[in-house]
Design a protein around this motif. Structure first.
Motif, PDB file in Angstrom:
ATOM      1  N   PRO A 128      -2.766   7.888  14.789  1.00 24.78           N
ATOM      2  CA  PRO A 128      -2.383   6.485  14.587  1.00 24.78           C
ATOM      3  C   PRO A 128      -0.879   6.300  14.519  1.00 24.78           C
ATOM      4  CG  PRO A 128      -3.369   7.422  12.597  1.00 24.78           C
ATOM      5  CD  PRO A 128      -3.473   8.465  13.660  1.00 24.78           C
ATOM      6  N   VAL A 129      -0.453   5.175  15.056  1.00 21.68           N
ATOM      7  CA  VAL A 129       0.973   4.838  15.020  1.00 21.68           C
ATOM      8  C   VAL A 129       1.264   3.949  13.816  1.00 21.68           C
ATOM      9  CG1 VAL A 129       2.826   3.658  16.276  1.00 21.68           C
ATOM     10  CG2 VAL A 129       1.117   5.002  17.543  1.00 21.68           C
ATOM     11  N   VAL A 130       0.262   3.117  13.438  1.00 22.15           N
ATOM     12  CA  VAL A 130       0.493   2.215  12.290  1.00 22.15           C
ATOM     13  C   VAL A 130       0.761   3.059  11.047  1.00 22.15           C
ATOM     14  CG1 VAL A 130      -0.811   0.188  13.073  1.00 22.15           C
ATOM     15  CG2 VAL A 130      -2.017   2.015  11.880  1.00 22.15           C
ATOM     16  N   PRO A 131       1.762   2.659  10.250  1.00 17.60           N
ATOM     17  CA  PRO A 131       2.077   3.464   9.067  1.00 17.60           C
ATOM     18  C   PRO A 131       0.928   3.446   8.060  1.00 17.60           C
ATOM     19  CG  PRO A 131       3.377   1.433   9.117  1.00 17.60           C
ATOM     20  CD  PRO A 131       2.607   1.479  10.402  1.00 17.60           C
ATOM     21  N   ALA A 132       0.787   4.543   7.327  1.00 21.00           N
ATOM     22  CA  ALA A 132      -0.241   4.601   6.274  1.00 21.00           C
ATOM     23  C   ALA A 132       0.261   3.787   5.083  1.00 21.00           C
ATOM     24  CB  ALA A 132      -0.493   6.047   5.887  1.00 21.00           C
ATOM     25  N   LEU A 133      -0.392   2.662   4.808  1.00 23.18           N
ATOM     26  CA  LEU A 133       0.048   1.800   3.702  1.00 23.18           C
ATOM     27  C   LEU A 133      -0.288   2.466   2.368  1.00 23.18           C
ATOM     28  CD1 LEU A 133      -1.283  -1.544   5.241  1.00 23.18           C
ATOM     29  CD2 LEU A 133       1.103  -0.757   5.169  1.00 23.18           C
ATOM     30  N   ASP A 134       0.598   2.252   1.385  1.00 22.72           N
ATOM     31  CA  ASP A 134       0.433   2.921   0.084  1.00 22.72           C
ATOM     32  C   ASP A 134      -0.501   2.181  -0.865  1.00 22.72           C
ATOM     33  OD1 ASP A 134       2.053   4.998   0.579  1.00 22.72           O
ATOM     34  OD2 ASP A 134       3.873   4.044  -0.212  1.00 22.72           O
ATOM     35  N   ASP A 135      -0.638   0.869  -0.662  1.00 24.34           N
ATOM     36  CA  ASP A 135      -1.378   0.072  -1.652  1.00 24.34           C
ATOM     37  C   ASP A 135      -2.800   0.600  -1.831  1.00 24.34           C
ATOM     38  OD1 ASP A 135       0.374  -2.841  -1.400  1.00 24.34           O
ATOM     39  OD2 ASP A 135       0.400  -1.389   0.250  1.00 24.34           O
ATOM     40  N   ASP A 136      -3.265   0.551  -3.062  1.00 24.77           N
ATOM     41  CA  ASP A 136      -4.607   1.029  -3.379  1.00 24.77           C
ATOM     42  C   ASP A 136      -5.646   0.001  -2.914  1.00 24.77           C
ATOM     43  OD1 ASP A 136      -6.694   2.507  -4.760  1.00 24.77           O
ATOM     44  OD2 ASP A 136      -6.652   0.834  -6.186  1.00 24.77           O
TER      45      ASP A 136
END
Ligand code: BDR
Ligand code: CA
Length: 313
Positions: free
Chosen positions: A97-105
């Motif tokens: 994946p190119v989309v960044p891994a979001l941190d929000d739970d």
């Protein structure tokens, strides 16, 4: 049809993947506000990664994907690589994946969404163990009344279980979470094996995906070709049940499905029947109905809907 806002809570999983694609192919009817990953078919790291690969495959990278619970509430995680392969979506080769891994739970994201949107306008679509959804209810009891509906894949009664003689995988993995959800008072629609085992993808359907000649058609064909092997051998049937897409198909065309309001209670005590969904179909107890329990599907209509929408991607 009034457009619905949904959160897909998922553990992809080939059938989860097809469910996600079906929803992402239907922007006229469904606003996918978030996709939240949970541990289930494979560990969380993989379900999170797979979900991000799938939004990109669908050409919908703007749909945010969040990671939730890495394990069930009280039990050790059970995974199902023996069904889904090591990646969870074996059969498709999807790029990193190119989309960044979001941190929000993921649990906080669902809570915030339910608080921000008007009451009764967000539907939760759990396609895996119910850990994230139960955590929402435990962490923020005030949001339970704001849920429009929970349409979930899980449970089995007349069909028997698929992971123990009586328990279906999603409920067995986190029966305590399922118990919290079923006691919550939120409106629940349940898609158990009793209905999903009638939503079979047959060889002729598989060919239709291959004939689309698109990256999505190829990926769906590859995933389902892999995924069918386990069930075809286990049950001696001609095709693979498409469990999770039933949830999305119900939102798009509810008339394809039939069932009734009844009480479903989750067994959390007995080691022999742990995770069983005890369905009071005939109203033999005084337990209040707590869900709409599905039993049947128009399988031709279901497949036509699926092929039509997947063909749009
Ligand atoms: C359910 O378990 C998983 O293997 C599938 O993705 C589906 O959600 C079927 O029992
Ligand atoms: Ca699933």
């Amino acid at each position: 049809m009034i457009k619905r806002t949904i959160v897909i809570d998922t553990d992809p999983g080939q059938d989860d993947a097809v469910a996600m694609l079906l929803a992402l192919a239907s922007p006229g009817e469904l606003e996918v506000a978030a996709i939240t990953a949970v541990a289930g078919n494979v560990p969380l790291e993989r379900t999170f990664d797979n979900a991000r690969r799938l939004v990109e495959l669908a050409g919908r990278p703007e749909v945010p994907v969040y990671a939730g619970a890495p394990r069930p509430m009280f039990r050790d995680l059970i995974t199902a690589e023996y069904v889904h392969g090591d990646t969870g979506i074996d059969g498709a080769v999807l790029p990193e994946p190119v989309v960044p891994a979001l941190d929000d739970d993921a649990v906080d994201v669902i809570i915030d969404l339910l608080r921000e949107r008007p009451p009764g306008t967000v539907t939760l679509c759990p396609l895996g163990p119910l850990t994230n959804v139960a955590q929402v209810m435990v962490r923020a009891p005030d949001v339970v009344d704001r849920i429009q509906e929970i349409v979930l894949m899980g449970g089995a009664f007349y069909e028997g279980g698929n992971t123990t003689p009586v328990a279906e995988f999603n409920i067995l993995v986190d029966p305590h979470a399922a118990d919290i959800v079923m006691r919550s008072g939120a409106p629940v629609v349940m898609m158990p094996l009793d209905v999903t085992h009638r939503a079979l993808v047959l060889p002729r359907h598989l060919e239709r995906f291959a004939a689309m000649g698109t990256p999505v058609g190829d990926a769906v064909h590859g995933m389902l070709d892999f995924y069918q092997r386990y069930d075809v051998e286990k049950y001696g049937i001609a095709g693979v049940p498409l469990h999770d897409p039933c949830v999305i198909a119900y939102l798009l065309e509810p008339s394809l499905f039939s069932g009734r309001h009844c009480n479903v209670t989750i067994e959390t005590g007995s080691p022999i029947t742990m995770g069983m969904t005890v369905v009071d179909w005939w109203g033999m107890t005084d337990r209040e109905p707590n869900c709409f329990y599905m039993r049947d599907v128009d399988s031709d209509g279901f497949f036509d809907l699926l092929a039509d929408r997947i063909g749009r991607l």
